[in-house]
Design an enzyme around this catalytic site. Sequence first.
Site, mmCIF file in Angstrom:
data_model
loop_
_atom_site.group_PDB
_atom_site.id
_atom_site.type_symbol
_atom_site.label_atom_id
_atom_site.label_comp_id
_atom_site.label_asym_id
_atom_site.label_seq_id
_atom_site.Cartn_x
_atom_site.Cartn_y
_atom_site.Cartn_z
ATOM 1 N N LYS A 35 0.836 -1.199 0.000
ATOM 2 C CA LYS A 35 0.000 0.000 0.000
ATOM 3 C C LYS A 35 0.880 1.262 0.000
ATOM 4 C CE LYS A 35 -3.849 1.750 2.676
ATOM 5 N NZ LYS A 35 -4.560 1.606 3.936
ATOM 6 N N GLU A 150 -12.811 12.580 14.783
ATOM 7 C CA GLU A 150 -13.084 13.144 13.456
ATOM 8 C C GLU A 150 -14.555 12.993 13.146
ATOM 9 O OE1 GLU A 150 -13.806 11.453 10.489
ATOM 10 O OE2 GLU A 150 -13.649 9.394 11.193
ATOM 11 N N GLY A 269 -35.000 4.753 4.362
ATOM 12 C CA GLY A 269 -34.463 3.903 3.305
ATOM 13 C C GLY A 269 -34.197 2.500 3.770
ATOM 14 N N CYS A 276 -18.762 3.047 9.954
ATOM 15 C CA CYS A 276 -18.820 3.852 11.179
ATOM 16 C C CYS A 276 -20.060 3.552 12.011
ATOM 17 C CB CYS A 276 -18.751 5.325 10.826
ATOM 18 S SG CYS A 276 -17.231 5.711 9.958
#
Length: 459
Positions: A35, A150, A269, A276
């Site tokens: 990566k 965050e 929906g 998360c």
Amino acid sequence: MKISVIGAGYVGLTTSACLAELGHQVFCSENDPQKLAKLQNGDLPFFEPYLEELFRKSRAKGRLQLGSTEDAIDWGQCIFICVGTPPLDNGDADLSAIERVARTIAKRATGYRLVIEKSTVPVQTANQLCRHLSLHKNNQLEYDVASNPEFLREGSAIENFFHPDRIVVGAESPRAQQLMQEIYQPVLDAKFTCPVHKNCQPRTNVPFLVTDTNSSELIKHASNSFLAMKISFINAVADLCEAAGADVSKVAEGIGLDPRIGASFLQPGIGFGGFCFPKDLQAFVRIAEKFGCDFSVFKEVEKINHNRIAQFKEKLKKELWVLRGKKVAVWGLAFKPNTDDIRFAPALVLIRQLLAEGAIVQAYDPQAMDNTRNELPQVTYCNDPYQAAEGAEVILVLTEWDEFRHLDWSRLATLVERPLVLDGRNALKSKDVAAHGFQYVGIGGVSAMPTQASSLVGA
Ligand code: UGA
């Protein structure tokens, strides 16, 4: 300011590129060599609007370096930990990666370091970090631990970084508070060129909330759990609307006008997904259990979300009767629009069940098909929504990509076997679709019968 970011995953890379754009000298580490090599070549492992441009720009200007954890630890006085905290089988967050980083920092770093947890972690993780830094530290290390959750949303993460609703910092020493403030000063002073909007006027009064570390950690889990609760709430209301002959879009509008409730996150929906909400909700319940608090309300939130797929499938079967051998067009695979992320995507859960019942799935997603191919090789992947609709008995809208709102429905009417749309996100305008001869079935009583005869034989 020299800043290190440990972990080049979604949070780490986005944070690194944005901090570099603010003018900081950032070193981002990745311990997967493949990566890392790809990143050094400029290949990003996922799609996020504006990230690639930002990443390239910061690299070209020499403001964003990439390398090993050890080099990152040597680089910055402030070290953001952005490693993964995936769910364990029992729902707890797996903190082993965080522990490993803390140990490496303790053994390697000298002088002062502000260790900042950015990964989503359970309450009291900062305390544990302090304990482990102290346990394993070499003699020269001085440190503080801060929490800085965050609140970036996939698909709009760059925009969220530059235009945050709030910046939350858990810091318990004046030095840690001061450094955290310095990191975000350009955002607080609106001194940056917005990479998302041209000539925008960023606000200068972004709340900068400083708390103790436990509270900051809880703010993150509580925020995500509250939002998940809002979604399950409107989904439960949608079911009632459907049963009682009301229209959930009107109900959501009516309740959302109350500023105490707010209009956002009331979109019903097939349920919330992603990496998360599902995992954070589970972890929050586990944390509360450990502290002896009754969080059964959140277990219900999970249960409602879990049942969305089964309910949607029932709706589909009510229309199609038998699924075996029938072509089903699936529009949207990603767990939400503007991302290629398929982790815990409701669309994939549903597709697996459709395939198990013998349906032939023809799927299209603007970004997430490469990721889905490995997971679901039995699906036919199409070049566009039209190809997916060819010969289909039904079109399922499972992710509300904007592209699906701008299609040629006259053309679609000539392609499908049966003009039927099941909109799992209430993304389309029911009347527009019905005007082209389609039967439209949305969520929560939003539906429309064709207002114009379809050109199809037998429709
Ligand atoms: C979420 C939070 O919104 C962010 O604030 C947080 O930083 C992030 O998790 C995280 O913890 O990292 P994200 O998972 O990117 O962000 O996506 P959301 O936009 O919140 O959507 C989550 C899911 O809820 C999606 O599947 C979406 O389709 C669904 N959703 C959202 C609804 O079903 N209805 C809504 O009204 C809103």
